[in-house]
Enzyme design. Sequence first.
Site, short mmCIF file in Angstrom:
data_model
loop_
_atom_site.label_atom_id
_atom_site.label_comp_id
_atom_site.label_asym_id
_atom_site.label_seq_id
_atom_site.Cartn_x
_atom_site.Cartn_y
_atom_site.Cartn_z
N SER A 1 0.85 -1.21 0.00
CA SER A 1 0.00 0.00 0.00
C SER A 1 0.87 1.24 0.00
CB SER A 1 -0.90 0.01 1.24
OG SER A 1 -1.40 1.32 1.42
N HIS B 1 -1.18 -1.60 -4.09
CA HIS B 1 -2.45 -1.23 -3.46
C HIS B 1 -2.56 0.28 -3.39
CE1 HIS B 1 -5.87 -2.29 -0.84
NE2 HIS B 1 -5.51 -1.28 -0.06
N ASP C 1 -4.92 3.24 -2.07
CA ASP C 1 -5.99 3.57 -1.12
C ASP C 1 -6.60 4.93 -1.43
OD1 ASP C 1 -6.05 1.39 0.85
OD2 ASP C 1 -3.99 2.01 1.30
N MET D 1 -9.32 7.69 -0.37
CA MET D 1 -10.16 8.11 0.77
C MET D 1 -10.79 9.46 0.46
SD MET D 1 -7.48 7.22 3.77
CE MET D 1 -6.79 5.58 3.97
N HIS E 1 -8.38 0.42 -3.88
CA HIS E 1 -9.27 0.23 -2.73
C HIS E 1 -10.00 1.54 -2.51
CE1 HIS E 1 -9.47 -0.47 1.93
NE2 HIS E 1 -10.66 -0.49 1.37
N MET F 1 -12.27 3.78 -0.68
CA MET F 1 -12.96 4.07 0.59
C MET F 1 -13.73 5.36 0.38
SD MET F 1 -9.85 2.97 3.08
CE MET F 1 -8.64 3.07 1.77
N MET G 1 -11.31 -6.11 5.88
CA MET G 1 -10.49 -5.10 6.56
C MET G 1 -10.07 -5.63 7.93
SD MET G 1 -9.92 -2.62 4.53
CE MET G 1 -9.07 -1.56 5.71
N ASP H 1 -6.22 -6.44 4.86
CA ASP H 1 -5.65 -5.10 4.75
C ASP H 1 -5.69 -4.38 6.09
OD1 ASP H 1 -4.86 -2.60 3.95
OD2 ASP H 1 -6.62 -2.19 2.71
N GLY H 2 -4.51 -4.06 6.59
CA GLY H 2 -4.40 -3.24 7.79
C GLY H 2 -3.62 -3.94 8.90
O1 LIG Z 1 -6.93 0.69 3.51
C1 LIG Z 1 -6.07 0.92 4.34
C2 LIG Z 1 -6.35 1.81 5.52
O2 LIG Z 1 -7.63 2.30 5.43
C3 LIG Z 1 -4.78 0.24 4.20
O3 LIG Z 1 -4.52 -0.19 2.88
C4 LIG Z 1 -3.56 0.81 4.87
O4 LIG Z 1 -2.92 1.74 4.06
C5 LIG Z 1 -2.61 -0.29 5.22
O5 LIG Z 1 -1.55 0.26 5.91
P1 LIG Z 1 -0.78 -0.51 7.08
O6 LIG Z 1 -1.79 -0.83 8.16
O7 LIG Z 1 -0.23 -1.76 6.45
O8 LIG Z 1 0.25 0.47 7.50
FE LIG Z 2 -6.41 -0.42 1.69
#
Ligand SMILES: O=C(CO)[C@@H](O)[C@H](O)COP(=O)(O)O
Ligand SMILES: [Fe+2]
Length: 220
Positions: free
Chosen positions: A8, A33, A35, A37, A66, A68, A137, A175-176
């Site tokens: 990401s 990836h 993201d 937002m 992704h 959001m 997630m 993810d996360g």
């Molecule tokens: O979608 C998301 C957060 O909303 C992710 O894709 C984060 O960007 C992942 O980051 P790390 O938790 O791996 O630092």
């Molecule tokens: Fe993400």
Amino acid sequence: MKYILSPSILAADFTELGRQIQATETGGAEYLHFDVMDGVFVPSISFGMPVLASIKNATKQVMDAHLMITEPIRYVEEFVKAGANIVTVHYEACEDVKATIRKIHECGAKAGISICPDTPADVLKDLLEEVEMILVMTVHPGFGGQKLIPETLEKVAEIRQMLDDAGLQRDIQVDGGIYTNNVEMALKAGANVIVAGSAVFKGSPLQNTKEFMEILKRYE
Ligand SMILES: O=C(CO)[C@@H](O)[C@H](O)COP(=O)(O)O
Ligand SMILES: [Fe+2]
């Protein structure tokens, strides 16, 4: 099943973005990836189509977007035009999830459906057949660098079971908060596409990617 790393770029050093992306490609990450937002579905704002279009020229990696964002159907076409190969939308953000998935396919991309930590797995029952990927997630969406919520991995196992029972082969992405020291928990639960931001981009992206790939290879 194929095991894939999707770094990401939210956690990247943007003054070094091109070089850092190349390092993850060299290290063996097949996806990247992205993201998005909108400050509405999630509190933060990240980046959008022009950034994706620019990155698309810097790598051969599969662009894993992704979204959001609220009512993502409004932007599906633009993200595919900008270079997204996979477009993942949130179950919670769509008024008509099936129409959104249809739109992604009509635009020529693969479709992913994502659920937040508080959304139960069974909302996906009628959607599993329609998508190429399910994104569970493992943190509340909105920010990188959070700690993985272990209970979310129970949903990964539940969804893998639902897929097996239905005779469906689909990718499950997590993810996360994923690091080399907890990624195996996600793999054992049934995930095969791993997103990692901080764990890849903090320090050496090449070395970090290689360390993830060593682990993923053991599951092939
Ligand atoms: O979608 C998301 C957060 O909303 C992710 O894709 C984060 O960007 C992942 O980051 P790390 O938790 O791996 O630092
Ligand atoms: Fe993400």
